[in-house]
Enzyme design. Structure first.
Site, PDB file in Angstrom:
ATOM      1  N   CYS A   1     -24.844   5.183 -13.814  1.00 29.42           N
ATOM      2  CA  CYS A   1     -23.719   6.114 -13.678  1.00 29.42           C
ATOM      3  C   CYS A   1     -24.060   7.425 -14.388  1.00 29.42           C
ATOM      4  O   CYS A   1     -24.335   7.427 -15.593  1.00 29.42           O
ATOM      5  CB  CYS A   1     -22.448   5.505 -14.264  1.00 29.42           C
ATOM      6  SG  CYS A   1     -21.052   6.640 -14.304  1.00 29.42           S
TER       7      CYS A   1
ATOM      8  N   CYS B   1     -16.529   2.473 -20.456  1.00 24.43           N
ATOM      9  CA  CYS B   1     -17.871   2.478 -19.857  1.00 24.43           C
ATOM     10  C   CYS B   1     -18.739   1.300 -20.297  1.00 24.43           C
ATOM     11  O   CYS B   1     -19.593   0.841 -19.536  1.00 24.43           O
ATOM     12  CB  CYS B   1     -18.583   3.792 -20.180  1.00 24.43           C
ATOM     13  SG  CYS B   1     -17.719   5.248 -19.535  1.00 24.43           S
TER      14      CYS B   1
ATOM     15  N   CYS C   1     -18.353  -1.579 -17.912  1.00 31.22           N
ATOM     16  CA  CYS C   1     -18.383  -1.266 -16.475  1.00 31.22           C
ATOM     17  C   CYS C   1     -19.618  -1.877 -15.818  1.00 31.22           C
ATOM     18  O   CYS C   1     -20.737  -1.727 -16.326  1.00 31.22           O
ATOM     19  CB  CYS C   1     -18.376   0.244 -16.264  1.00 31.22           C
ATOM     20  SG  CYS C   1     -18.398   0.715 -14.506  1.00 31.22           S
TER      21      CYS C   1
ATOM     22  N   GLU D   1       0.821  -1.216   0.000  1.00 36.43           N
ATOM     23  CA  GLU D   1       0.000   0.000   0.000  1.00 36.43           C
ATOM     24  C   GLU D   1       0.855   1.266   0.000  1.00 36.43           C
ATOM     25  O   GLU D   1       0.506   2.252  -0.648  1.00 36.43           O
ATOM     26  CB  GLU D   1      -0.949   0.005   1.206  1.00 36.43           C
ATOM     27  CG  GLU D   1      -2.134  -0.921   1.060  1.00 36.43           C
ATOM     28  CD  GLU D   1      -2.987  -0.602  -0.161  1.00 36.43           C
ATOM     29  OE1 GLU D   1      -3.340   0.575  -0.359  1.00 36.43           O
ATOM     30  OE2 GLU D   1      -3.285  -1.532  -0.929  1.00 36.43           O
TER      31      GLU D   1
ATOM     32  N   CYS E   1     -12.723   2.379 -15.116  1.00 32.42           N
ATOM     33  CA  CYS E   1     -13.045   3.795 -14.891  1.00 32.42           C
ATOM     34  C   CYS E   1     -11.751   4.605 -14.796  1.00 32.42           C
ATOM     35  O   CYS E   1     -11.471   5.267 -13.802  1.00 32.42           O
ATOM     36  CB  CYS E   1     -13.876   3.946 -13.621  1.00 32.42           C
ATOM     37  SG  CYS E   1     -14.679   5.566 -13.480  1.00 32.42           S
TER      38      CYS E   1
END
Length: 350
Positions: free
Chosen positions: A208, A199, A202, A37, A192
């Site tokens: 959306c 799109c 997605c 991370e 995205c």
């Protein structure tokens, strides 16, 4: 769409398409997820993978980090950039040894106090490693939310950020939090995306706002790009056979604690320094100039090569000054431009 349906769509997509074989996902622990991370804060997954593998091979646990020197950590971080991340990892390991007996804490309130860890990173560490219920809000997640809900504004706006935290807290499932968080990050990284999002594939496209309006570029609002200021630096490359003179940088602005060639703001300063070291400036060779881009400025680098027939009294080694050997390199942190110059010498370009 209800909050449950949103999270279920993300989870369904993750089960079919999500990334499940990344190095830090195999035999994951709080420690390995923490390292990944921190690396991913400013780095793509593709770029982070080889560094992560090398890092974990050398530092498999907190103890090995504590038994090392900062130079060893910076050595393995060399080329990855944003070196404060490596320094924060090293500082955190010392804190963990002192406060938590060398065991990475599993309490949010303790993790968030470690250097370089904010709310989202702490949540990612706990949710991805232990499946604890902690939402995350990294850049990928923010982009999904502002497009899906049609939120107009700058992501750095504190009001927008607060609104996004409220949303992600409400839609993150209590069960399977880790998979949901990973799914959101994966959708943001692969579908995205910032430019030309995919799109049509997605899982969230039906409701959306950005997709309905066909105006994905509206979300999020972009900062007006400013022209980056230009700075100049002169590097003095002192070479003796296969050895190069490097000194540990103490300046705050860039590359602190990394080993660099002697560097100066202008050529005049560089030549004065050479004269002080009794080096004949007529032996200087101008190398090819190049630039290195930082997030906040562009540095133009002008290297000057000096080939020393012998090592004079002015170039004696200590813990902050070394002769870096090209064939048997020392384990020290090097900025990318220094690496680049040394690599070119290794290829016999100069």
């Amino acid at each position: 769409m209800t909050k449950y349906i949103f999270s279920q769509l993300v989870l369904n997509w993750y089960h079919k398409n999500g990334r499940k074989d990344l190095p830090w996902q195999i035999n994951k622990t709080l420690y390995t997820v923490w390292i990944s991370e921190i690396m991913l804060q400013q780095t793509t997954v593709k770029s982070a993978i080889p560094y992560f593998k090398k890092f974990i091979l050398n530092f498999p646990n907190i103890k090995s980090l504590n038994d090392s020197k900062l130079d060893d950590v910076l050595y393995l971080w060399s080329g990855l950039g944003y070196y404060n991340r490596a320094k924060n990892i090293y500082k955190s390991a010392q804190i963990i040894k002192k406060k938590y007996k060398g065991i990475f804490p599993d309490q949010f309130s303790n993790i968030i106090q470690l250097p370089g860890i904010g709310r989202s990173t702490a949540g990612a560490i706990l949710s991805l490693s232990l499946n604890f219920f902690y939402p995350i809000l990294d850049g990928n997640v923010k982009r999904i939310l502002v497009r899906y809900y049609g939120i107009s504004g700058l992501l750095k706006d504190k009001k927008i950020e607060k609104k996004l935290w409220n949303i992600i807290e409400s839609i993150t499932p209590i069960h399977n939090t880790g998979k949901f968080n990973q799914g959101m990050m994966d959708i943001g990284a692969s579908i995205c995306i910032s430019i030309k999002p995919k799109c049509t594939i997605c899982p969230l496209k039906k409701e959306c706002i950005a997709q309905i309006e066909k105006k994905w570029e509206k979300y999020p609002l972009k900062n007006i790009k400013k022209t980056l200021p230009q700075k100049i630096s002169w590097f003095i490359i002192i070479k003796h056979e296969n050895n190069f003179w490097l000194k540990k940088n103490t300046e705050q602005e860039i590359w602190k604690e990394l080993f660099c060639f002697p560097k100066f703001k202008n050529k005049e300063e560089a030549l004065i320094w050479l004269k002080e070291k009794k080096i004949n400036i007529n032996t200087c060779e101008n190398m090819i100039s190049f630039f290195h881009k930082f997030s906040h400025f562009i540095l133009h680098i002008n290297p000057i090569l000096i080939r020393l027939p012998y090592i004079s009294e002015f170039f004696k080694e200590n813990h902050k000054k070394i002769w870096y050997n090209l064939k048997n390199p020392q384990h020290i942190g090097l900025p990318r431009p220094v690496q680049k110059i040394l690599e070119n010498f290794k290829k016999n370009i100069f």
